[in-house]
Design a protein around this motif. Structure first.
Motif, short mmCIF file in Angstrom:
data_model
loop_
_atom_site.label_atom_id
_atom_site.label_comp_id
_atom_site.label_asym_id
_atom_site.label_seq_id
_atom_site.Cartn_x
_atom_site.Cartn_y
_atom_site.Cartn_z
N PRO A 1 42.24 58.61 39.32
CA PRO A 1 42.78 57.26 39.47
C PRO A 1 41.80 56.30 40.16
N PHE A 2 41.03 56.81 41.12
CA PHE A 2 40.04 55.97 41.79
C PHE A 2 38.92 55.59 40.82
N GLY A 3 38.54 56.50 39.93
CA GLY A 3 37.53 56.18 38.91
C GLY A 3 37.99 55.05 38.01
N GLY A 4 39.24 55.09 37.61
CA GLY A 4 39.80 54.00 36.81
C GLY A 4 39.83 52.69 37.58
N ALA A 5 40.15 52.77 38.87
CA ALA A 5 40.16 51.56 39.70
C ALA A 5 38.76 50.98 39.83
N LEU A 6 37.75 51.83 39.93
CA LEU A 6 36.37 51.34 39.99
C LEU A 6 36.01 50.57 38.71
N LEU A 7 36.41 51.10 37.57
CA LEU A 7 36.14 50.41 36.31
C LEU A 7 36.86 49.06 36.24
N LEU A 8 38.12 49.05 36.63
CA LEU A 8 38.88 47.80 36.60
C LEU A 8 38.33 46.78 37.59
N ALA A 9 37.98 47.23 38.78
CA ALA A 9 37.43 46.32 39.78
C ALA A 9 36.08 45.75 39.33
N SER A 10 35.32 46.50 38.57
CA SER A 10 34.03 46.00 38.09
C SER A 10 34.22 44.78 37.19
N VAL A 11 35.28 44.78 36.40
CA VAL A 11 35.56 43.63 35.53
C VAL A 11 35.91 42.41 36.38
N VAL A 12 36.70 42.61 37.41
CA VAL A 12 37.08 41.50 38.29
C VAL A 12 35.86 40.97 39.03
N VAL A 13 35.02 41.86 39.51
CA VAL A 13 33.82 41.44 40.25
C VAL A 13 32.86 40.69 39.33
N ALA A 14 32.69 41.16 38.12
CA ALA A 14 31.77 40.50 37.18
C ALA A 14 32.32 39.15 36.73
N GLY A 15 33.58 39.12 36.33
CA GLY A 15 34.14 37.89 35.79
C GLY A 15 34.54 36.87 36.83
N GLY A 16 35.15 37.32 37.90
CA GLY A 16 35.67 36.37 38.89
C GLY A 16 34.70 36.01 39.99
N MET A 17 33.82 36.96 40.34
CA MET A 17 32.90 36.70 41.45
C MET A 17 31.48 36.44 40.98
N ARG A 18 31.21 36.71 39.71
CA ARG A 18 29.88 36.50 39.13
C ARG A 18 28.80 37.34 39.82
#
Length: 167
Positions: free
Chosen positions: A127-144
């Motif tokens: 589950p943490f591995g999945g969270a890392l993948l999901l958080a990467s999308v947020v960091v890339a898209g929202g935080m640039r």
């Protein structure tokens, strides 16, 4: 001739753009941290039993039959203080197959077992591995922050791949 904009309007516009950018980065940062926290929270319920085995009952578990989403079978102890059980239960998943024997740890106060060893540790942290993948999308898209996002995505993909290979 077009008159130039007053300096105060430009300064006010720059300040509002800066404030909006800061707000976006802050909101996405909070969301990314929340996603990662949820991943750790989801993983820790199983991971604590697998990683902190001192004083816990350890042994082997043979999958005898599976009904619904649980599998049952006998538990044979290998650690001091552990007791044999004629019927213990493990959650049915891709991690267990009928007829095979696994190294397990008993959850305290129950007859429920979880896989131990490298396979159990990696499976617990999926589950943490999945969270890392999901958080990467947020960091890339929202935080640039593309480099940080690639790092998060790489860590999540490595964790999920390692769990898949070991299981």
């Amino acid at each position: 001739m077009i008159p130039a904009m007053p300096a105060t309007a430009t300064t006010a516009r720059q300040a509002s753009v800066t404030a909006m950018r800061f707000g976006r980065v802050a909101a996405m940062g909070v969301l990314a941290v929340l996603i990662l926290f949820a991943g750790v929270w989801g993983s820790w319920g199983t991971a604590q039993h697998v990683m902190l085995t001192k004083g816990r009952e350890r042994g082997t578990f043979t999958v005898a039959r599976c009904d619904g989403d649980v599998c049952e079978g006998p538990f044979r102890p290998v650690s001091a203080g552990a007791r044999a059980r004629g019927s213990a239960v493990i959650e049915e998943s891709v991690a267990v197959r009928r007829g095979l024997t696994y190294d397990v740890v008993v959850k305290p106060g129950t007859d429920e077992v979880v896989r131990s060893g490298p396979a159990g540790v990696l499976f617990a942290w999926v589950p943490f591995g999945g969270a890392l993948l999901l958080a990467s999308v947020v960091v890339a898209g929202g935080m640039r922050l593309t480099r940080v996002a690639w790092l998060l995505a790489g860590a999540g993909a490595a964790l999920l791949t390692a769990a898949f290979v070991v299981l």
